[in-house]
Design an enzyme around this catalytic site. Structure first.
Site, PDB file in Angstrom:
ATOM      1  N   TYR A 101      37.585 -14.613 -13.019  1.00  0.00           N
ATOM      2  CA  TYR A 101      36.948 -13.297 -12.899  1.00  0.00           C
ATOM      3  C   TYR A 101      36.032 -13.334 -11.684  1.00  0.00           C
ATOM      4  O   TYR A 101      35.256 -14.271 -11.507  1.00  0.00           O
ATOM      5  CB  TYR A 101      36.134 -12.951 -14.149  1.00  0.00           C
ATOM      6  CG  TYR A 101      35.392 -11.628 -14.012  1.00  0.00           C
ATOM      7  CD1 TYR A 101      36.019 -10.433 -14.350  1.00  0.00           C
ATOM      8  CD2 TYR A 101      34.096 -11.580 -13.517  1.00  0.00           C
ATOM      9  CE1 TYR A 101      35.362  -9.223 -14.195  1.00  0.00           C
ATOM     10  CE2 TYR A 101      33.436 -10.371 -13.352  1.00  0.00           C
ATOM     11  CZ  TYR A 101      34.072  -9.197 -13.698  1.00  0.00           C
ATOM     12  OH  TYR A 101      33.426  -8.003 -13.529  1.00  0.00           O
ATOM     13  N   GLU A 189      35.789  -5.249  -8.121  1.00  0.00           N
ATOM     14  CA  GLU A 189      36.122  -6.279  -9.119  1.00  0.00           C
ATOM     15  C   GLU A 189      37.561  -6.751  -8.962  1.00  0.00           C
ATOM     16  O   GLU A 189      38.473  -5.943  -8.775  1.00  0.00           O
ATOM     17  CB  GLU A 189      35.920  -5.695 -10.522  1.00  0.00           C
ATOM     18  CG  GLU A 189      36.304  -6.624 -11.657  1.00  0.00           C
ATOM     19  CD  GLU A 189      36.206  -5.942 -13.015  1.00  0.00           C
ATOM     20  OE1 GLU A 189      35.127  -5.996 -13.615  1.00  0.00           O
ATOM     21  OE2 GLU A 189      37.213  -5.333 -13.453  1.00  0.00           O
TER      22      GLU A 189
END
Length: 379
Positions: A101, A189
């Site tokens: 992530y 992101e």
């Protein structure tokens, strides 16, 4: 403003962030053609502005172009969390060795951007944050100096990334910082950033959120807005430059100034009522803008009363009054309306509204109390 995955990844690629080969398709036939071009084994990914697409069945792996067409047919007919799937992204399938992530977002408490990474990446990052927060690494970025390469390397070390990938990770991190900064993003992101079996780092998925207040200097991004998740009233409000958010109450609010609007809503609640919306007409609101705001409020069938709370500083109360009268001529409202005008040309504004069959108030508390009472009678 949210961007779709395919839009976000297209922006990522312009800043040197590697993404899978793929294109967006609006029909199953297009999906089949793209799959053929990519060699057959592809991932069909629904393009909707909500999370949980995979768990809802909106992301499927196809082994060949025929299956890609079949799966695209299924996904394009879906609704995910109430939003229709109008497009799918057809991406070349990747053999994944590790998921990470990685994101840059705003930290309002620190008043700085923050870089966030975790070796426990993938779709359940929220669960990681809740159960094992120590696995999430955060590094703040000085907005004047920008992201430094040593900070990216520190993050690579902290998530136990093998040394052979540090150079690629730093390049991706610096690219993501440029995306975030140059797009006026509040979030950029990559989830997941993957290491493939053939030792490459690729941004497999992408998500961006753009600061609405900065869209005036991002015309190219403004054109990418998808209005499927927006209420029709919010779309209409944007045309007139109004700040409008639909709420669940029954008292429509029209106020000039965000702080005053929040205060008005709080005082309505203090007297037992519930606001139906947040609506800030802004400073210097013209009669046309006020009329548009009133029309938008009245399109909500749950509204049983309207509160106008106008402080005439930059905004002139007589202009607001003219807007109210113009809207009343057009819409013919059937709900009681409470008006409080204070400040510049307030007397002139009140004089214009004398014969408009409106309830007047001197203070905000009085106006809120009267609007709550009027809403109860209207219900």
């Amino acid at each position: 403003m949210k961007l779709h995955e395919y839009q976000s990844k297209t922006i990522f690629s312009k800043y040197g962030i590697p993404i899978p080969k793929g294109r967006v398709a609006a029909t199953a036939d297009e999906a089949k053609q793209i799959a053929e071009e990519l060699g057959g084994r592809v991932v069909i990914k629904s393009q909707v502005l909500v999370g949980g697409r995979g768990k809802a069945g909106g992301v499927k792996l196809a082994k060949d172009s025929a299956e890609a067409e079949q799966l695209a047919t299924q996904i394009l007919g879906m609704e995910i969390k109430g939003l229709p799937v109008r497009k799918v992204l057809v991406d070349e399938a990747s053999a994944i060795d590790q998921e990470i992530y990685f994101a840059i977002t705003d930290d309002r408490a620190a008043k700085k951007p923050v870089m966030i990474a975790s070796a426990a990446g993938g779709i359940d990052i929220e669960e990681v944050a809740a159960k094992t927060p120590e696995k999430i690494i955060k590094v703040h970025i000085d907005p004047l100096l920008g992201l430094r390469e040593y900070q990216a390397r520190d993050v690579a070390v902290a998530i136990d990334l093998p040394r052979e990938y540090w150079k690629d990770f730093v390049k991706i991190a610096m690219g993501l910082w440029e995306v975030y900064k140059n797009s006026d993003a509040t979030l950029a992101e990559i989830n997941p950033l993957v290491i493939t079996k053939d030792k490459k780092m690729i941004a497999l998925d992408g998500k961006m959120m753009i600061d609405d207040n900065a869209l005036f200097r991002q015309p190219n991004l403004t054109e990418l807005r998808d209005t499927d998740e927006d209420a029709p009233s919010e779309i209409e409000a944007r045309k007139y430059g109004l700040s409008f958010i639909k709420l669940d109450g029954n008292i429509g609010c029209m106020v000039n100034g965000a702080g005053l609007a929040m205060t008005s809503m709080d005082v309505i609640k203090l007297f037992g009522g519930e606001p139906a919306n947040f609506l800030d007409v802004g400073g210097g609101a013209s009669s046309e803008k006020v009329a548009a705001a009133m029309r938008i409020i009245l399109t909500d069938p749950s509204v049983k009363a309207i509160l106008f709370n106008i402080f005439g500083g930059i905004t002139r109360c007589d202009e607001v009054a003219r807007g109210i009268l113009a809207a009343m001529e057009e819409v013919k409202p059937k709900v009681p309306m409470v008006v409080r005008l204070v400040g510049t040309n307030a007397e002139e504004g009140r004089r214009l509204l004398e014969n408009a069959n409106m309830i007047t108030a001197e203070t905000l508390a009085d106006a809120a109390k009267k609007s709550v009472e009027a809403a109860k009678k209207g219900s």
